[in-house]
Design a protein around this motif. Structure first.
Motif, PDB file in Angstrom:
ATOM      1  N   THR B  86       0.819  -1.203   0.000  1.00  0.00           N
ATOM      2  CA  THR B  86       0.000   0.000   0.000  1.00  0.00           C
ATOM      3  C   THR B  86       0.858   1.260   0.000  1.00  0.00           C
ATOM      4  OG1 THR B  86      -1.562  -1.229   1.349  1.00  0.00           O
ATOM      5  CG2 THR B  86      -1.904   1.144   1.212  1.00  0.00           C
ATOM      6  N   PHE B  88       0.316   4.716   1.388  1.00  0.00           N
ATOM      7  CA  PHE B  88      -0.660   5.297   2.293  1.00  0.00           C
ATOM      8  C   PHE B  88      -0.885   6.774   2.001  1.00  0.00           C
ATOM      9  CE2 PHE B  88       0.625   1.523   4.428  1.00  0.00           C
ATOM     10  CZ  PHE B  88      -0.486   1.127   5.140  1.00  0.00           C
ATOM     11  N   SER B  90      -0.820  10.377   2.944  1.00  0.00           N
ATOM     12  CA  SER B  90       0.223  11.032   3.748  1.00  0.00           C
ATOM     13  C   SER B  90       1.400  10.093   4.041  1.00  0.00           C
ATOM     14  CB  SER B  90      -0.329  11.673   5.010  1.00  0.00           C
ATOM     15  OG  SER B  90      -0.726  10.714   5.949  1.00  0.00           O
ATOM     16  N   ALA B  92       2.969   7.732   5.473  1.00  0.00           N
ATOM     17  CA  ALA B  92       3.360   6.872   6.601  1.00  0.00           C
ATOM     18  C   ALA B  92       4.788   6.350   6.456  1.00  0.00           C
ATOM     19  CB  ALA B  92       2.368   5.708   6.765  1.00  0.00           C
TER      20      ALA B  92
END
Lengths: 296, 393
Positions: B86, B88, B90, B92
């Motif tokens: 993934t 994400f 913002s 991460a």
């Protein structure tokens, strides 16, 4: 130079001066406080630690440069020094082990109960430190349930907890636990839950996620918490006084007795100084190591 | 690895449902995402698109249904066991690790010893080789975004999930990153599932767009097809803008349906109508309409659909001009006209004739709310405007 050019910058300079003066004015109360209650006592203490006795008068001292005060104090009291750091070290470690899961739970799973749980952490501090330590005398008393329980399992070397080192360490752990929980909570609460999700998305199991993401990110809290626990615990004398026997005396007790009972001010001052110095050195080494990735 | 196209398999979602309490965030979703495609899930916030993505990632457990890649059922695998990564919202990125270690994270967790070569290759792909030893906070938003893509892609997932990956970037950078992501996707050939609420982003990037509403897919297909022929009011309003006129079918004429509305007849090609009954909503996209001054009205081709009206607003936007035209029955229609005309444009108050080719007309089921899919903010604005107007009158 034309007068106009000289006159131009005058206004901003005045503003800048006024601004910097405001800074000094704001600093003044704090600096005065530090001077009166830290710097001056610090110097007095250092001078006292070098005093020599007035011949023939017990408890009277005069200015001097007796460096031997330090050597004598260390020779005589090094076991208590060592014990202080061992007890404080064990208490800090225990506090970390107890506080980390608790802080983790409050921060990650507390939800709307978080404020209440935090109040509960601090609530005992509303009762006096002395009172709580006295309460531990009852809790750990020889006929009390805890002692009986461990005795039934034959786990206690002296068949008792009160008036042993175990009680002192237990007391230290208990009394300084909030100072461990709060910074840990603050650090854990700041961790973005998406980082945990990202770790699990990137093939990290729950344990690996903790080891590689949560723990390193909580390190500032671990460092702050251990310092806030270790430093006061190493210098504490109430717990050893109320929960330990004479064999469990810590350096705080020695300093207190030397000041109050023996009136040996130079020795007590020298011990205070050494305690401070040792803690400072330990703290600096610790912080420097924690700053790098060695602790990860 | 970068450069080489890999054999990937289709992602199947079957009867996927996620309930939070009684509310279904995702409602019985069945969907196949073709291997190697760039798939966009488009919808307003709360439509269930992110929940769908999180279920595929393994970060959310479905209430019912299955998720599989090819023949392999991954519904019950934990997030860290799925061949899915993934990007994400913002990003991460791990703040305590440098860019190199962020990208290497997935490889190291899978016990791969030599991470240096693949990580450097991946950093090259996203053009960040020079930043390898920086911490995430020392990078700009666009650079962090590329690290997030690299960190996910290096694991050669079967499916790459992107959760509003460009949402935090400013408009210009977003355009640039859209092209960049498209290039990366072409290069690696992995299936990309992209969740976004930005219709332009979905249309420019994806091969297939699925428009989600209330936990279900309203319409799915090639972006141009959906845009040109929306099948529900929601899609007509949500993807771009539409002029919708409520009417009733009067009968057929060859391959066309004749719809009468407000005393006028419109021709809707039967193949372009999804209305099952008599109630039909006649639709046309604003840029398909031509504006003629009323006196030139005779120049409109006879076969075209026509509406007379009065211009209430003209906004010039460089490439095109937007006209608002009020119809005799007090509906405001929107027209976009390319600025290719030499000479005077229409101005406010002008009586005009709008006309458009019948092939651009579409018909929708009249049982729907004509405002479905219009952003609530827009509806509020319109309500305020008409309230002000009636007060002035």
């Amino acid at each position: 130079m034309s007068p106009i050019l000289v006159a131009e910058p005058a206004k901003p300079v005045v503003v800048a001066q006024r601004r910097s003066r405001t800074g000094y004015i704001l600093l003044f109360p704090g600096m005065t406080w530090l001077a009166i209650f830290f710097a001056i006592p610090f110097i007095t203490l250092f001078m006292t630690s070098l005093q020599q006795p007035v011949p023939g008068k017990i408890g009277k001292y005069q200015a001097g440069f007796e460096l031997s005060n330090y050597a004598n104090a260390m020779v005589e009291y090094w076991p208590q020094f060592l014990r202080s750091f061992v007890y404080a070290g064990i208490a800090t470690l225990l506090a970390l082990i107890i506080a980390y899961p608790l802080a983790y739970f409050i921060a990650m799973k507390g939800g709307r109960w978080r404020p209440l749980l935090l109040v509960l952490v601090i609530a005992p501090s509303f009762a006096s430190f002395l009172l709580r330590t006295y309460a531990w005398r009852t809790i750990l008393s020889d006929e009390g349930p805890i002692t009986s329980f461990f005795n039934a399992l034959h786990l206690l070397p002296d068949d008792r907890i009160l008036n042993t080192g175990i009680a002192v360490v237990a007391g230290l752990t208990y009394n300084f636990l909030p100072f461990m929980i709060l910074p840990l909570y603050a650090a854990l609460e700041k961790i973005d839950p998406r980082l945990i999700e990202a770790a699990s998305d990137l093939y990290a199991s729950a344990t690996t996620t903790f080891r590689k993401v949560t723990w390193p990110l909580s390190l500032p809290g671990v460092v702050a918490g251990t310092l806030l626990t270790f430093i006061p615990a190493a210098g504490d004398y109430i717990n050893a006084e109320l929960l330990g026997s004479t064999k469990d005396r810590m350096i705080g007790n020695v300093i207190q007795t030397n000041f109050i009972e023996f009136r040996d001010y130079p020795t007590a001052s020298a011990l205070s100084f050494v305690l401070m110095a040792v803690i400072l050195v330990m703290v600096f080494t610790y912080i420097r190591r924690a700053g790098t990735e060695e602790l990860v | 690895m970068a450069g080489a196209l890999r054999q990937v398999e289709d992602l199947h979602l079957v009867n996927l449902t996620k309930k939070f309490g009684d509310a279904a965030a995702v409602d019985d979703l069945t969907l196949t995402i073709a291997a190697g495609s760039f798939f966009a899930l488009l919808g307003a916030s709360g439509c269930g698109k992110t929940t769908t993505l999180r279920m595929v990632a393994g970060l959310e457990d479905p209430t019912a249904g299955t998720i599989s890649i090819g023949a392999k059922d991954i519904t019950n695998l934990r997030a860290f066991q799925r061949p899915v990564n993934t990007v994400f919202q913002s990003y991460a990125l791990f703040p305590h690790l440098d860019i190199f270690e962020n990208v290497a994270f997935g490889l190291r967790r899978r016990g791969i010893k030599d991470v240096k070569t693949p990580v450097n290759q991946m950093l090259e792909l996203v053009e960040l080789s020079a930043m390898a030893r920086r911490k995430p906070t020392q990078l700009s938003g666009g650079q962090q975004q590329r690290v997030a893509v690299a960190r996910a892609l290096i694991n050669e997932p079967d499916v790459l999930l992107l959760d509003e990956p460009l949402g935090a970037l400013d408009l210009k950078l977003r355009r640039q990153m859209q092209i960049e992501l498209k290039r990366i996707q072409n290069e690696v050939g992995t299936t990309f599932v992209h969740v976004t609420h930005d219709q332009e982003e979905a249309m420019t990037m994806a091969d297939t767009v699925a428009i989600m509403n209330a936990g279900r897919i309203e319409q799915m297909g090639n972006p141009a097809t959906i845009y040109e022929l929306p099948k529900t009011v929601f899609v007509a309003n949500f993807l771009g803008q539409s002029n919708l006129i409520t009417g009733a079918a009067q009968g057929r004429s060859g391959d066309d349906i004749l719809v009468s509305a407000h005393g006028q007849t419109y021709v809707v090609p039967a193949a372009r109508s999804t209305a099952p009954g008599v109630a039909v909503i006649v639709g046309v996209r604003p840029e398909k309409i031509t504006v003629l001054d009323a006196v030139d009205g005779h120049r409109a081709p006879d076969a075209h659909n026509k509406i007379a009206g009065r211009v209430t607003d003209v906004s010039y936007a460089g490439v095109s001009t937007q006209y608002l035209v009020r119809t005799p029955w007090d509906q405001e229609l929107t027209v976009f006209e390319q600025n290719v005309i030499v000479g005077d444009r229409c101005s406010v108050g002008d009586e005009v004739l709008l006309h458009w080719a019948t092939e651009h007309t579409f018909g929708l089921d009249g049982a729907q709310d004509v405002h479905a899919g219009v952003l609530p903010e827009v509806l509020d604005l319109e309500a305020t405007a008409s309230a002000l107007e009636s007060r002035g009158a």
